[in-house]
Design a protein around this motif. Structure first.
Motif, PDB file in Angstrom:
ATOM      1  N   ALA A   8       6.069  17.044 -10.179  1.00  0.00           N
ATOM      2  CA  ALA A   8       4.721  17.221  -9.629  1.00  0.00           C
ATOM      3  C   ALA A   8       4.144  18.580  -9.997  1.00  0.00           C
ATOM      4  CB  ALA A   8       4.751  17.040  -8.113  1.00  0.00           C
ATOM      5  N   LEU A   9       4.932  19.641  -9.837  1.00  0.00           N
ATOM      6  CA  LEU A   9       4.431  20.986 -10.147  1.00  0.00           C
ATOM      7  C   LEU A   9       4.444  21.268 -11.645  1.00  0.00           C
ATOM      8  CD1 LEU A   9       5.993  23.110  -7.267  1.00  0.00           C
ATOM      9  CD2 LEU A   9       3.679  22.182  -7.457  1.00  0.00           C
ATOM     10  N   ALA A  10       5.261  20.548 -12.397  1.00  0.00           N
ATOM     11  CA  ALA A  10       5.305  20.759 -13.850  1.00  0.00           C
ATOM     12  C   ALA A  10       4.145  20.074 -14.561  1.00  0.00           C
ATOM     13  CB  ALA A  10       6.626  20.248 -14.415  1.00  0.00           C
ATOM     14  N   LEU A  11       3.529  19.099 -13.904  1.00  0.00           N
ATOM     15  CA  LEU A  11       2.465  18.333 -14.551  1.00  0.00           C
ATOM     16  C   LEU A  11       1.278  19.222 -14.915  1.00  0.00           C
ATOM     17  CD1 LEU A  11       1.443  15.441 -15.312  1.00  0.00           C
ATOM     18  CD2 LEU A  11       0.300  15.446 -13.073  1.00  0.00           C
ATOM     19  N   THR A  12       0.839  19.088 -16.165  1.00  0.00           N
ATOM     20  CA  THR A  12      -0.381  19.760 -16.626  1.00  0.00           C
ATOM     21  C   THR A  12      -1.278  18.717 -17.288  1.00  0.00           C
ATOM     22  OG1 THR A  12       0.586  20.288 -18.786  1.00  0.00           O
ATOM     23  CG2 THR A  12       0.849  21.926 -17.031  1.00  0.00           C
ATOM     24  N   GLY A  13      -2.473  19.127 -17.688  1.00  0.00           N
ATOM     25  CA  GLY A  13      -3.354  18.218 -18.409  1.00  0.00           C
ATOM     26  C   GLY A  13      -4.578  17.832 -17.607  1.00  0.00           C
ATOM     27  N   PRO A  14      -5.410  16.963 -18.181  1.00  0.00           N
ATOM     28  CA  PRO A  14      -6.711  16.669 -17.569  1.00  0.00           C
ATOM     29  C   PRO A  14      -6.627  15.963 -16.220  1.00  0.00           C
ATOM     30  CG  PRO A  14      -6.291  15.237 -19.465  1.00  0.00           C
ATOM     31  CD  PRO A  14      -5.244  16.299 -19.481  1.00  0.00           C
ATOM     32  N   VAL A  15      -5.632  15.108 -16.005  1.00  0.00           N
ATOM     33  CA  VAL A  15      -5.529  14.446 -14.706  1.00  0.00           C
ATOM     34  C   VAL A  15      -5.203  15.478 -13.631  1.00  0.00           C
ATOM     35  CG1 VAL A  15      -4.287  12.732 -13.338  1.00  0.00           C
ATOM     36  CG2 VAL A  15      -4.868  12.230 -15.716  1.00  0.00           C
ATOM     37  N   THR A  38       7.838  21.283 -21.622  1.00  0.00           N
ATOM     38  CA  THR A  38       7.585  20.362 -20.516  1.00  0.00           C
ATOM     39  C   THR A  38       8.877  20.007 -19.804  1.00  0.00           C
ATOM     40  OG1 THR A  38       5.649  19.438 -21.649  1.00  0.00           O
ATOM     41  CG2 THR A  38       6.659  18.103 -19.914  1.00  0.00           C
ATOM     42  N   VAL A  39       9.918  19.667 -20.583  1.00  0.00           N
ATOM     43  CA  VAL A  39      11.213  19.340 -19.985  1.00  0.00           C
ATOM     44  C   VAL A  39      11.771  20.535 -19.214  1.00  0.00           C
ATOM     45  CG1 VAL A  39      13.612  18.738 -20.501  1.00  0.00           C
ATOM     46  CG2 VAL A  39      11.745  17.561 -21.686  1.00  0.00           C
ATOM     47  N   ALA A  40      11.618  21.723 -19.781  1.00  0.00           N
ATOM     48  CA  ALA A  40      12.104  22.924 -19.101  1.00  0.00           C
ATOM     49  C   ALA A  40      11.368  23.145 -17.782  1.00  0.00           C
ATOM     50  CB  ALA A  40      11.940  24.137 -20.016  1.00  0.00           C
ATOM     51  N   ASN A  41      10.068  22.868 -17.747  1.00  0.00           N
ATOM     52  CA  ASN A  41       9.294  23.034 -16.515  1.00  0.00           C
ATOM     53  C   ASN A  41       9.691  22.001 -15.471  1.00  0.00           C
ATOM     54  OD1 ASN A  41       7.837  25.250 -17.353  1.00  0.00           O
ATOM     55  ND2 ASN A  41       6.150  24.044 -18.189  1.00  0.00           N
ATOM     56  N   VAL A  42       9.950  20.765 -15.887  1.00  0.00           N
ATOM     57  CA  VAL A  42      10.413  19.745 -14.946  1.00  0.00           C
ATOM     58  C   VAL A  42      11.743  20.170 -14.340  1.00  0.00           C
ATOM     59  CG1 VAL A  42      11.237  17.375 -14.729  1.00  0.00           C
ATOM     60  CG2 VAL A  42       9.178  17.848 -16.059  1.00  0.00           C
ATOM     61  N   SER A  58       4.018  17.376 -37.822  1.00  0.00           N
ATOM     62  CA  SER A  58       3.784  16.879 -36.464  1.00  0.00           C
ATOM     63  C   SER A  58       4.946  17.219 -35.546  1.00  0.00           C
ATOM     64  CB  SER A  58       3.574  15.353 -36.498  1.00  0.00           C
ATOM     65  OG  SER A  58       2.441  15.030 -37.269  1.00  0.00           O
ATOM     66  N   ILE A  59       6.172  17.019 -36.042  1.00  0.00           N
ATOM     67  CA  ILE A  59       7.353  17.352 -35.250  1.00  0.00           C
ATOM     68  C   ILE A  59       7.392  18.844 -34.945  1.00  0.00           C
ATOM     69  CG2 ILE A  59       9.877  17.501 -35.348  1.00  0.00           C
ATOM     70  CD1 ILE A  59       9.837  14.841 -36.878  1.00  0.00           C
ATOM     71  N   LYS A  60       7.092  19.647 -35.943  1.00  0.00           N
ATOM     72  CA  LYS A  60       7.153  21.103 -35.783  1.00  0.00           C
ATOM     73  C   LYS A  60       6.181  21.596 -34.721  1.00  0.00           C
ATOM     74  CE  LYS A  60       5.466  23.702 -39.061  1.00  0.00           C
ATOM     75  NZ  LYS A  60       5.315  24.394 -40.359  1.00  0.00           N
ATOM     76  N   VAL A  61       4.976  21.050 -34.686  1.00  0.00           N
ATOM     77  CA  VAL A  61       3.978  21.564 -33.743  1.00  0.00           C
ATOM     78  C   VAL A  61       4.085  20.918 -32.364  1.00  0.00           C
ATOM     79  CG1 VAL A  61       2.404  22.075 -35.637  1.00  0.00           C
ATOM     80  CG2 VAL A  61       2.136  19.927 -34.397  1.00  0.00           C
ATOM     81  N   LEU A  62       4.624  19.676 -32.294  1.00  0.00           N
ATOM     82  CA  LEU A  62       4.638  18.973 -31.016  1.00  0.00           C
ATOM     83  C   LEU A  62       5.880  19.247 -30.179  1.00  0.00           C
ATOM     84  CD1 LEU A  62       2.902  16.914 -29.414  1.00  0.00           C
ATOM     85  CD2 LEU A  62       4.377  15.121 -30.354  1.00  0.00           C
ATOM     86  N   LEU A  63       7.039  19.392 -30.819  1.00  0.00           N
ATOM     87  CA  LEU A  63       8.275  19.505 -30.048  1.00  0.00           C
ATOM     88  C   LEU A  63       8.341  20.745 -29.162  1.00  0.00           C
ATOM     89  CD1 LEU A  63      11.199  18.011 -32.137  1.00  0.00           C
ATOM     90  CD2 LEU A  63       9.682  16.961 -30.469  1.00  0.00           C
ATOM     91  N   PRO A  64       7.777  21.894 -29.543  1.00  0.00           N
ATOM     92  CA  PRO A  64       7.780  23.009 -28.579  1.00  0.00           C
ATOM     93  C   PRO A  64       7.093  22.650 -27.263  1.00  0.00           C
ATOM     94  CG  PRO A  64       7.305  23.830 -30.770  1.00  0.00           C
ATOM     95  CD  PRO A  64       7.278  22.317 -30.865  1.00  0.00           C
ATOM     96  N   LEU A  65       6.035  21.833 -27.333  1.00  0.00           N
ATOM     97  CA  LEU A  65       5.368  21.373 -26.113  1.00  0.00           C
ATOM     98  C   LEU A  65       6.276  20.459 -25.309  1.00  0.00           C
ATOM     99  CD1 LEU A  65       2.883  20.997 -24.294  1.00  0.00           C
ATOM    100  CD2 LEU A  65       2.133  19.176 -25.873  1.00  0.00           C
ATOM    101  N   VAL A  66       6.947  19.526 -25.987  1.00  0.00           N
ATOM    102  CA  VAL A  66       7.866  18.617 -25.308  1.00  0.00           C
ATOM    103  C   VAL A  66       8.997  19.395 -24.650  1.00  0.00           C
ATOM    104  CG1 VAL A  66       9.485  16.708 -25.631  1.00  0.00           C
ATOM    105  CG2 VAL A  66       7.316  16.730 -26.896  1.00  0.00           C
ATOM    106  N   GLU A  67       9.570  20.337 -25.383  1.00  0.00           N
ATOM    107  CA  GLU A  67      10.696  21.116 -24.856  1.00  0.00           C
ATOM    108  C   GLU A  67      10.270  21.968 -23.667  1.00  0.00           C
ATOM    109  OE1 GLU A  67      11.654  23.062 -28.445  1.00  0.00           O
ATOM    110  OE2 GLU A  67      12.798  21.370 -29.275  1.00  0.00           O
TER     111      GLU A  67
END
Length: 288
Positions: A224-231, A214-218, A203-212
């Motif tokens: 506001a511009l970094a936000l992705t997803g269904p909302v 996201t932080v880089a995009n913020v 779980s850590i291996k597959v999820l942390l690249p997404l977290v990292e």
């Protein structure tokens, strides 16, 4: 400049060593026990060790308190008792939760008072040294203490910003949410993946690249511009399916999902998402 430190745990040791390497003279090092004080002096590379029970402070240009918050009053009493010998130099504590008002007995006695909190996690002192150049310190207090705190931060290679004293508690809440809060939120995502059949390490291996990412995009474009997803996409159907699946596992997680989705709505409005689609999601969030 001569600096003395009361409470030489991870933060105190790190600041003491970096100060020494920056040309500061290190004076008294006070810890709960003489053994801890001697260990801190060895790490710092200078200083006179004292156990708290029999500490005798000498003159310094700056006294740094880096004890746990509950022990700051003990440090204040020690400094007040030594005032005739030490004079009244500026005193700065490193607490994130407390403002310089925690040192008000010293202020009333003529000491300069302030706080200088590193906005960083310190897993261990040896690792903490390497983090300093990317660390910001939050500084507040009176002019004398703030001036020396700025100087110390600059000299050890870190950076600083300043806030009003009355905003210290809100500042710390922000820091808690950005560090411990993010960790807690990620832990929920990891547990969700565990329920999907992944091990914790997977779980850590597959999820942390997404977290990292996201932080880089913020960092790059702001939240506001970094936000992705269904909302952000205005995809009410996906939000509804997410909420149903989470509600079947843990009602507290559903509430967290709802609150984060409401914040995402506000960010999506700022970013210019379709208003009608966002209204559909808003109604959905209020209905459940």
């Amino acid at each position: 400049m001569r600096i003395s430190i009361i409470g030489a745990g991870r933060v105190g040791r790190t600041l003491g060593r970096l100060a020494r390497l920056s040309g500061y003279e290190v004076g008294d090092i006070v810890c709960g026990s003489p053994k801890s004080a001697r260990s801190a002096v060895r790490f710092i590379g200078a200083g006179t060790p004292h156990g708290a029970a029999d500490a005798r402070l000498s003159r310094s240009a700056l006294i740094l308190i880096s004890t746990p918050d509950d022990s700051i009053n003990d440090a204040v009493r020690l400094i007040r008792e030594a005032a005739r010998k030490t004079g009244r130099p500026p005193v700065v504590h490193t607490s994130g939760a407390l403002s310089s008002d925690a040192l008000s007995p010293l202020r009333e006695q003529g000491f300069g008072t302030g706080s200088c909190h590193p906005l960083q996690t310190f897993p261990r002192a040896s690792r903490s040294k390497a983090l300093m150049r990317s660390t910001y310190f939050c500084i507040e207090g009176d002019a004398r203490a703030v001036r020396l705190a700025r100087r110390l931060v600059r000299d050890i290679g870190a950076r600083h910003f300043e806030i009003p004293t009355e905003m210290k508690a809100l500042y710390h809440a922000s820091a808690v949410m950005a560090s411990g809060g993010v960790t807690a939120l990620v832990s929920i995502s990891l547990e969700m993946l565990a329920r999907c059949g992944l091990t914790e390490s997977e779980s850590i291996k597959v999820l942390l690249p997404l977290v990292e990412a996201t932080v880089a995009n913020v960092r790059r474009v702001g939240p506001a511009l970094a936000l992705t997803g269904p909302v952000r996409r205005g995809d009410a159907g996906t939000v509804e399916r997410n909420m149903k699946s989470v509600s079947e596992v843990n009602s507290d997680w559903l509430e967290i999902y709802r609150m984060l989705s409401e914040r995402s709505l506000a960010l999506s409005e700022t970013a210019g998402s379709d208003a009608r689609s966002l209204d559909d999601i808003r109604r959905l969030l209020k209905a459940r």
